[in-house]
Scaffold this motif. Sequence first.
Motif, PDB file in Angstrom:
ATOM      1  N   PRO A 423      -4.519   2.490   8.674  1.00  0.00           N
ATOM      2  CA  PRO A 423      -4.454   2.579   7.226  1.00  0.00           C
ATOM      3  C   PRO A 423      -5.571   2.232   6.298  1.00  0.00           C
ATOM      4  N   VAL A 424      -6.104   2.712   5.431  1.00  0.00           N
ATOM      5  CA  VAL A 424      -7.119   2.086   4.625  1.00  0.00           C
ATOM      6  C   VAL A 424      -6.709   1.918   3.042  1.00  0.00           C
ATOM      7  N   ASP A 425      -6.992   0.730   2.683  1.00  0.00           N
ATOM      8  CA  ASP A 425      -7.161   0.785   0.865  1.00  0.00           C
ATOM      9  C   ASP A 425      -8.540   1.825  -0.072  1.00  0.00           C
ATOM     10  N   GLU A 426      -8.425   2.332  -0.838  1.00  0.00           N
ATOM     11  CA  GLU A 426      -8.573   2.976  -1.840  1.00  0.00           C
ATOM     12  C   GLU A 426     -10.310   3.395  -1.413  1.00  0.00           C
ATOM     13  N   GLN A 427     -10.964   1.611  -1.127  1.00  0.00           N
ATOM     14  CA  GLN A 427     -12.464   1.905  -0.793  1.00  0.00           C
ATOM     15  C   GLN A 427     -12.515   2.331   0.424  1.00  0.00           C
ATOM     16  N   GLY A 428     -11.155   2.101   1.204  1.00  0.00           N
ATOM     17  CA  GLY A 428     -11.742   2.605   2.584  1.00  0.00           C
ATOM     18  C   GLY A 428     -11.931   1.663   4.239  1.00  0.00           C
ATOM     19  N   ASN A 429     -11.399   0.658   3.516  1.00  0.00           N
ATOM     20  CA  ASN A 429     -11.941  -0.672   3.799  1.00  0.00           C
ATOM     21  C   ASN A 429      -9.827  -0.858   5.198  1.00  0.00           C
ATOM     22  N   ASN A 430     -10.305  -1.038   6.163  1.00  0.00           N
ATOM     23  CA  ASN A 430      -8.802  -1.014   7.293  1.00  0.00           C
ATOM     24  C   ASN A 430      -7.652  -2.104   6.629  1.00  0.00           C
ATOM     25  N   LEU A 431      -6.493  -2.255   7.125  1.00  0.00           N
ATOM     26  CA  LEU A 431      -6.088  -3.335   6.255  1.00  0.00           C
ATOM     27  C   LEU A 431      -5.627  -3.586   7.704  1.00  0.00           C
ATOM     28  N   ASN A 432      -4.716  -4.464   7.030  1.00  0.00           N
ATOM     29  CA  ASN A 432      -4.173  -5.732   8.412  1.00  0.00           C
ATOM     30  C   ASN A 432      -2.876  -5.430   8.832  1.00  0.00           C
ATOM     31  N   CYS A 433      -2.521  -4.448   9.272  1.00  0.00           N
ATOM     32  CA  CYS A 433      -1.092  -3.816   9.868  1.00  0.00           C
ATOM     33  C   CYS A 433      -0.957  -4.620  10.890  1.00  0.00           C
ATOM     34  N   ASN A 434       0.496  -5.030  11.614  1.00  0.00           N
ATOM     35  CA  ASN A 434       0.200  -4.934  13.362  1.00  0.00           C
ATOM     36  C   ASN A 434       1.003  -4.079  13.675  1.00  0.00           C
ATOM     37  N   GLU A 435       1.236  -4.413  15.216  1.00  0.00           N
ATOM     38  CA  GLU A 435       2.137  -3.049  15.779  1.00  0.00           C
ATOM     39  C   GLU A 435       3.114  -2.403  15.640  1.00  0.00           C
ATOM     40  N   LYS A 436       3.781  -3.034  14.766  1.00  0.00           N
ATOM     41  CA  LYS A 436       5.295  -2.551  14.030  1.00  0.00           C
ATOM     42  C   LYS A 436       4.943  -1.693  13.196  1.00  0.00           C
TER      43      LYS A 436
END
Length: 600
Positions: A423-436
């Motif tokens: 998952p990324v934001d509009e600028q292409g930066n990775n989002l902080n997502c856990n394994e769930k």
Amino acid sequence: MFKPLVHSILALSLCLSAPNLAADPLGMKPIPVPDAPLGYLVHNPYENAPLTALVTLNGHKISNVEVTVHAKDDTGVAINYQVDDMRVMNEGGVPIFGLYPALMNHFTVKWTENGQQHSHDYQMLTPDIDMGFSESQWAKAPIVEVEHVDADFKDRLYFVNWTNPDGKTGQLAHNNPDAPGAFSWDGKPGFFIIDTAGDIRWYLNPYTTHDSKSFENAGYAMGMNITADGNMVWVQGQGWKKMSLMGRMISEHSLPGNFIDASHEGIEASNGNIFIRAAAKDYRRPDGMLVNTIRDQIIEVDNTGKLIDYWDLNSILDPMRDDALLSLDAGAVCLNINASQAGHQTTLEDLKNAPYGDIHGVETGRNWIHVNSIDYDSSDDSIIISSRHQSAVIKIGRDKQVKWILSPAKGWSEKFASKLLTPVDEQGNNLNCNEKGLCRGTNFDFSYTSHTAYLVPEKGTLTVFDNGDGRHLGQPMFATEKYSRSVEYKIDEQNLTVQQVWEYGKDELGYDGYSPVTSIVKYQQDKDSMMSYFASAGLFGLGGGYGNLKMDDTTGKVQSILVEHRYGETKPAVRINIGSHDLFATGYRAQVIKVQDMLK
């Protein structure tokens, strides 16, 4: 002493059969009424669609045909369409679609003949709705309440599919534990079309296309889609069918010999073939056990029913992944709906001890994946599937290799970890997502127990109906925290990233829109809009009331929600609430119907 009576009957018979027997032996041939400028009227010409009719030609050669079925009153909606000249010849007359049930309908036909324009007003009485009846039924059809329609959407027609059994269904599976899985879910077809005034303007005769005593014609009618040539295709038990809007059965096909139990999806792809979600018969597992598989085969057939290719998901994916299965509410595992298990979270013991057959569990022979939609990507000759029981949307190539997986990371083996979308934001930066799948500080979310994943080529995106059971691979503390969404993603296949660009349902409907099973979201090019159907909202009395349709927690009435939005908006241009007419009957899917395209 009976001779006078006999003579009278004979005279009457001769009179009825031929006004002038010597000159014009018509027999019992239908004769148009005296003022009819064309031929006679035929109600329901193919027996499958009781709210259709045909104006026969009686030798006339006509062109430029236009039909208007007039609104029944000031609150109704008129239906207007043109009929292609070749379609008139094909039907043997003028096809009439959109009649009201149990009404003396009024419709106007306009045409050109010998260079002259003509018009005639017709009347026809139609029968009342009969979509089949069951012991627990309280209304003759699902109850439609129109809450809101913008003026530029008033011409919309929506096909709606509901499912429920009656006393005639399931006979092949009665006391037969070895009956194929689809027979356990036999039910009378529930196909109908509504207008934006809430009136039913078409329905499928439930007893001409379904037979609970027939191996070939039993099973739920599901996954109806519109084909490129403007017809309807759907799957039903051990086969699939294609039919015109007028009810002419174009073709009926059995599944290829090594496959059984078609349900959920039958869709015609851009290559002209039909993709069907089925199961495998007499499947030999690696451990030697012989089973019938459950909802885990994708087959591709041509228009003759010949098998072109198939995707065996047992060998492509991992039937032992249990992370999504362990998060499910055991009371609502489509189609296995069990009110007594509502609220019970599936346990590892449940999965390991589940019998083989159509019940959720790990291993081939159980419902470990539950694919409920298929799309075809012609750009790279791949399929995209929605898997309810893996909480995943997956793209797989013709070479049977996984291209990407839209899913939380937990439980995917090393073989598939590199295919997971980031998952990324509009600028292409990775989002902080856990394994769930919980992503902090963003509105991005994965889809859970999804139904339908369809490409939007016009936008370069993918729509998914996120049912939301097992969200973040668990159950919330309170059931009222659950919600369902229509969601649109943009996927970068080169970089294996995903961005969420639109959602509806989380904030706008909340728990009232929570649909644990079924449902659909689909882009509509003609109005640049999104049509969503929250088909099982209120299942088991879980949700709230909608408009004047109030829930009763003791009845199991479902109140599904159909909405259509202008692209990118979250305020609906259309909202229609549809109430259950039978105990625990649920909506399945909806589609926008464009009559002009289907009568070309």
